[in-house]
Design a protein around this motif. Structure first.
Motif, PDB file in Angstrom:
ATOM      1  N   GLY A   1     -57.516  -8.732  53.979  1.00 28.00           N
ATOM      2  CA  GLY A   1     -56.396  -8.813  54.911  1.00 28.00           C
ATOM      3  C   GLY A   1     -55.098  -8.242  54.385  1.00 28.00           C
ATOM      4  N   SER A   2     -55.020  -8.045  53.068  1.00 32.09           N
ATOM      5  CA  SER A   2     -53.776  -7.554  52.481  1.00 32.09           C
ATOM      6  C   SER A   2     -54.085  -6.703  51.255  1.00 32.09           C
ATOM      7  CB  SER A   2     -52.869  -8.728  52.085  1.00 32.09           C
ATOM      8  OG  SER A   2     -51.589  -8.283  51.674  1.00 32.09           O
ATOM      9  N   ILE A   3     -53.299  -5.658  51.067  1.00 33.22           N
ATOM     10  CA  ILE A   3     -53.476  -4.737  49.939  1.00 33.22           C
ATOM     11  C   ILE A   3     -52.258  -4.830  49.020  1.00 33.22           C
ATOM     12  CG2 ILE A   3     -53.677  -2.323  49.239  1.00 33.22           C
ATOM     13  CD1 ILE A   3     -56.193  -3.336  50.537  1.00 33.22           C
ATOM     14  N   LEU A   4     -52.520  -4.927  47.733  1.00 31.25           N
ATOM     15  CA  LEU A   4     -51.459  -4.847  46.726  1.00 31.25           C
ATOM     16  C   LEU A   4     -51.524  -3.475  46.078  1.00 31.25           C
ATOM     17  CD1 LEU A   4     -49.307  -5.813  44.708  1.00 31.25           C
ATOM     18  CD2 LEU A   4     -51.157  -6.884  43.383  1.00 31.25           C
ATOM     19  N   VAL A   5     -50.451  -2.715  46.187  1.00 31.93           N
ATOM     20  CA  VAL A   5     -50.383  -1.397  45.558  1.00 31.93           C
ATOM     21  C   VAL A   5     -49.754  -1.580  44.184  1.00 31.93           C
ATOM     22  CG1 VAL A   5     -49.626   0.988  45.767  1.00 31.93           C
ATOM     23  CG2 VAL A   5     -50.080  -0.365  47.839  1.00 31.93           C
ATOM     24  N   ARG A   6     -50.555  -1.446  43.150  1.00 33.80           N
ATOM     25  CA  ARG A   6     -50.077  -1.647  41.790  1.00 33.80           C
ATOM     26  C   ARG A   6     -49.116  -0.530  41.393  1.00 33.80           C
ATOM     27  NH1 ARG A   6     -53.053  -5.222  38.766  1.00 33.80           N
ATOM     28  NH2 ARG A   6     -51.108  -5.239  37.590  1.00 33.80           N
ATOM     29  N   ASP A   7     -48.079  -0.878  40.641  1.00 28.94           N
ATOM     30  CA  ASP A   7     -47.114   0.100  40.108  1.00 28.94           C
ATOM     31  C   ASP A   7     -46.576   1.031  41.190  1.00 28.94           C
ATOM     32  OD1 ASP A   7     -47.504  -0.817  37.415  1.00 28.94           O
ATOM     33  OD2 ASP A   7     -49.366   0.328  37.361  1.00 28.94           O
ATOM     34  N   ALA A   8     -46.418   0.504  42.394  1.00 32.64           N
ATOM     35  CA  ALA A   8     -45.892   1.336  43.482  1.00 32.64           C
ATOM     36  C   ALA A   8     -44.464   1.769  43.193  1.00 32.64           C
ATOM     37  CB  ALA A   8     -45.960   0.579  44.806  1.00 32.64           C
ATOM     38  N   CYS A   9     -43.695   0.855  42.602  1.00 29.59           N
ATOM     39  CA  CYS A   9     -42.297   1.144  42.285  1.00 29.59           C
ATOM     40  C   CYS A   9     -42.063   0.912  40.796  1.00 29.59           C
ATOM     41  CB  CYS A   9     -41.364   0.250  43.098  1.00 29.59           C
ATOM     42  SG  CYS A   9     -41.537   0.442  44.884  1.00 29.59           S
ATOM     43  N   VAL A  10     -41.500   1.924  40.150  1.00 22.35           N
ATOM     44  CA  VAL A  10     -41.281   1.833  38.704  1.00 22.35           C
ATOM     45  C   VAL A  10     -39.830   2.082  38.318  1.00 22.35           C
ATOM     46  CG1 VAL A  10     -43.654   2.520  38.204  1.00 22.35           C
ATOM     47  CG2 VAL A  10     -41.863   4.277  38.348  1.00 22.35           C
TER      48      VAL A  10
ATOM     49  N   VAL B   1     -47.721 -15.252  56.487  1.00 23.59           N
ATOM     50  CA  VAL B   1     -47.009 -13.968  56.505  1.00 23.59           C
ATOM     51  C   VAL B   1     -47.963 -12.809  56.230  1.00 23.59           C
ATOM     52  CG1 VAL B   1     -45.194 -12.615  55.385  1.00 23.59           C
ATOM     53  CG2 VAL B   1     -44.845 -15.052  55.809  1.00 23.59           C
ATOM     54  N   LEU B   2     -48.893 -13.007  55.302  1.00 23.00           N
ATOM     55  CA  LEU B   2     -49.758 -11.903  54.877  1.00 23.00           C
ATOM     56  C   LEU B   2     -50.988 -11.694  55.759  1.00 23.00           C
ATOM     57  CD1 LEU B   2     -49.799 -12.249  50.976  1.00 23.00           C
ATOM     58  CD2 LEU B   2     -48.227 -10.971  52.438  1.00 23.00           C
ATOM     59  N   LYS B   3     -51.388 -12.717  56.489  1.00 22.78           N
ATOM     60  CA  LYS B   3     -52.586 -12.595  57.321  1.00 22.78           C
ATOM     61  C   LYS B   3     -52.172 -12.470  58.781  1.00 22.78           C
ATOM     62  CE  LYS B   3     -57.190 -14.577  58.028  1.00 22.78           C
ATOM     63  NZ  LYS B   3     -58.121 -15.671  57.658  1.00 22.78           N
ATOM     64  N   LYS B   4     -52.355 -11.281  59.343  1.00 24.07           N
ATOM     65  CA  LYS B   4     -51.931 -11.006  60.712  1.00 24.07           C
ATOM     66  C   LYS B   4     -53.037 -11.352  61.709  1.00 24.07           C
ATOM     67  CE  LYS B   4     -47.961  -9.212  59.507  1.00 24.07           C
ATOM     68  NZ  LYS B   4     -46.699  -9.926  59.787  1.00 24.07           N
ATOM     69  N   PRO B   5     -52.686 -11.996  62.818  1.00 22.36           N
ATOM     70  CA  PRO B   5     -53.689 -12.281  63.851  1.00 22.36           C
ATOM     71  C   PRO B   5     -54.354 -11.016  64.384  1.00 22.36           C
ATOM     72  CG  PRO B   5     -51.681 -13.540  64.231  1.00 22.36           C
ATOM     73  CD  PRO B   5     -51.376 -12.571  63.144  1.00 22.36           C
ATOM     74  N   SER B   6     -53.590  -9.916  64.373  1.00 21.89           N
ATOM     75  CA  SER B   6     -54.125  -8.641  64.856  1.00 21.89           C
ATOM     76  C   SER B   6     -55.081  -8.001  63.865  1.00 21.89           C
ATOM     77  CB  SER B   6     -52.969  -7.670  65.125  1.00 21.89           C
ATOM     78  OG  SER B   6     -52.255  -7.403  63.926  1.00 21.89           O
ATOM     79  N   LYS B   7     -55.192  -8.588  62.671  1.00 19.32           N
ATOM     80  CA  LYS B   7     -56.034  -8.087  61.585  1.00 19.32           C
ATOM     81  C   LYS B   7     -55.567  -6.735  61.032  1.00 19.32           C
ATOM     82  CE  LYS B   7     -60.143 -10.680  62.952  1.00 19.32           C
ATOM     83  NZ  LYS B   7     -61.587 -10.638  63.254  1.00 19.32           N
ATOM     84  N   VAL B   8     -54.321  -6.365  61.317  1.00 16.91           N
ATOM     85  CA  VAL B   8     -53.726  -5.190  60.692  1.00 16.91           C
ATOM     86  C   VAL B   8     -53.475  -5.510  59.224  1.00 16.91           C
ATOM     87  CG1 VAL B   8     -51.665  -3.720  60.629  1.00 16.91           C
ATOM     88  CG2 VAL B   8     -52.647  -4.397  62.824  1.00 16.91           C
ATOM     89  N   LEU B   9     -53.763  -4.575  58.346  1.00 19.84           N
ATOM     90  CA  LEU B   9     -53.513  -4.795  56.920  1.00 19.84           C
ATOM     91  C   LEU B   9     -52.035  -5.026  56.658  1.00 19.84           C
ATOM     92  CD1 LEU B   9     -55.664  -2.111  55.032  1.00 19.84           C
ATOM     93  CD2 LEU B   9     -55.893  -4.597  54.838  1.00 19.84           C
TER      94      LEU B   9
END
Length: 322
Positions: A259-268, A86-94
């Motif tokens: 391949g994937s970014i985690l945005v910390r504390d995005a939602c509080v 799910v997290l790793k796209k063949p298109s290499k889009v983040l």
């Protein structure tokens, strides 16, 4: 299965009624008895085929393969193959995961936020709270077969609560190299948080090269180069940086193979959760430059000091109040 006992019993009762009728048609000679038995066998097998056909129709039909893959928590050797797909796209889009770190939302409010995050194309939801994981997972489960499909929910709280997290519906849990001795007790997919090349090496050795999703806490060449090419590594960024600098930072990680970014504390749990989620996901997945433009929102409608109406130079109330 929904049908078998009553359905098959009905079929068998019909078969025995037919047997009584066949006793009248076939004399009790050897050849006729054989014909009668073969006829009954065929009748029974055909009834079983009908039952199986109905069972196939009654099984849930999910339109999206990705909706099925990650929901399974079966894993072997510390891997996270379903999450990886799910997290790793063949298109290499983040892909973009958003952390929920609030503690004041009600179960219903978390359910609404969960739906909103899915619709703004977040790829995963992360949380340290078992209660939050439970609400997010339940709402995401309800989206099976829909578009957009459900997001995996990743738990990254205390290791000792990993079993509770899976019971609550987590798709994966986060472990570190120090948790390797307790890996056998973890019955599900694992994201490995690493800070050094030694961490990566020890995890790969212990899992017999099975580990395939890594959260890189310290992004250095030596660390990312130790991760197998077919695996995925995740980098994290801090939210609401001056001039939207987190978008540029995330895209810089992509150039290093992230391949994937985690945005910390995005939602509080505040009024800016959804708008910031849209900003982060849109900016990180856009092919445009980091001067990300987000149309449709103005300062008068979103309550921001600067708004997201023109470019990445945004002022967030949450940061201003800290």
């Amino acid at each position: 299965t929904p049908f078998p006992p009553p359905f098959i019993n009905r079929s068998l009762s019909k078969s025995f009624c037919c047997k009584a009728f066949l006793d009248l048609l076939f004399p009790m000679s050897g050849s006729c008895t054989t014909m009668k038995n073969l006829f009954l066998l065929g009748l029974f097998l055909s009834s079983m085929a009908v039952a199986n056909a109905f069972q196939v129709v009654k099984q849930p039909a999910f339109r999206h393969a990705s909706s099925r893959r990650y929901m399974s928590t079966a894993a072997v050797g510390g891997s996270a193959s379903s999450l990886l797909s799910v997290l790793k796209k063949p298109s290499k889009v983040l892909t973009v995961g958003l952390e929920y770190s609030g503690n004041e939302l009600s179960a219903n409010e978390i359910s609404i936020l969960s739906m909103q995050l899915r619709k703004c194309k977040a790829t995963a939801i992360w949380s340290k709270s078992i209660d939050a994981v439970k609400e997010f997972a339940a709402e995401q489960q309800s989206a099976l077969g829909n578009f957009p499909g459900p997001c995996p929910v990743v738990y990254h709280g205390p290791t000792e609560d990993a079993a509770k997290a899976f019971e609550a519906g987590a798709s994966a849990v986060v472990l570190t190299a120090s948790d390797l001795d307790s890996l056998a007790s973890v019955q599900g997919e694992v994201v490995w948080k690493v800070s050094s090349k030694e961490d990566v090496d020890s995890i790969l050795e212990k899992t017999e090269q099975g580990a395939n999703v890594f959260w890189v806490d310290t992004v250095e060449d030596a660390v990312v180069e130790a991760i197998p090419p077919k695996a995925l590594w995740i980098a994290d960024i801090e939210p609401m940086q001056a001039d939207g600098a987190e978008i540029a930072a995330g895209k810089a990680f992509k150039t290093q193979g992230c391949g994937s970014i985690l945005v910390r504390d995005a939602c509080v749990g505040d009024s800016e959760d959804l708008e910031y989620a849209q900003f982060a996901v849109g900016g990180l997945t856009s092919k445009a430059s980091s001067e990300f433009k987000f149309s449709g929102l103005t300062g008068s409608t979103n309550g921001h000091f600067g708004g997201i109406q023109s470019n990445s130079k945004v002022k967030w109330r949450r940061k201003a109040e800290q």
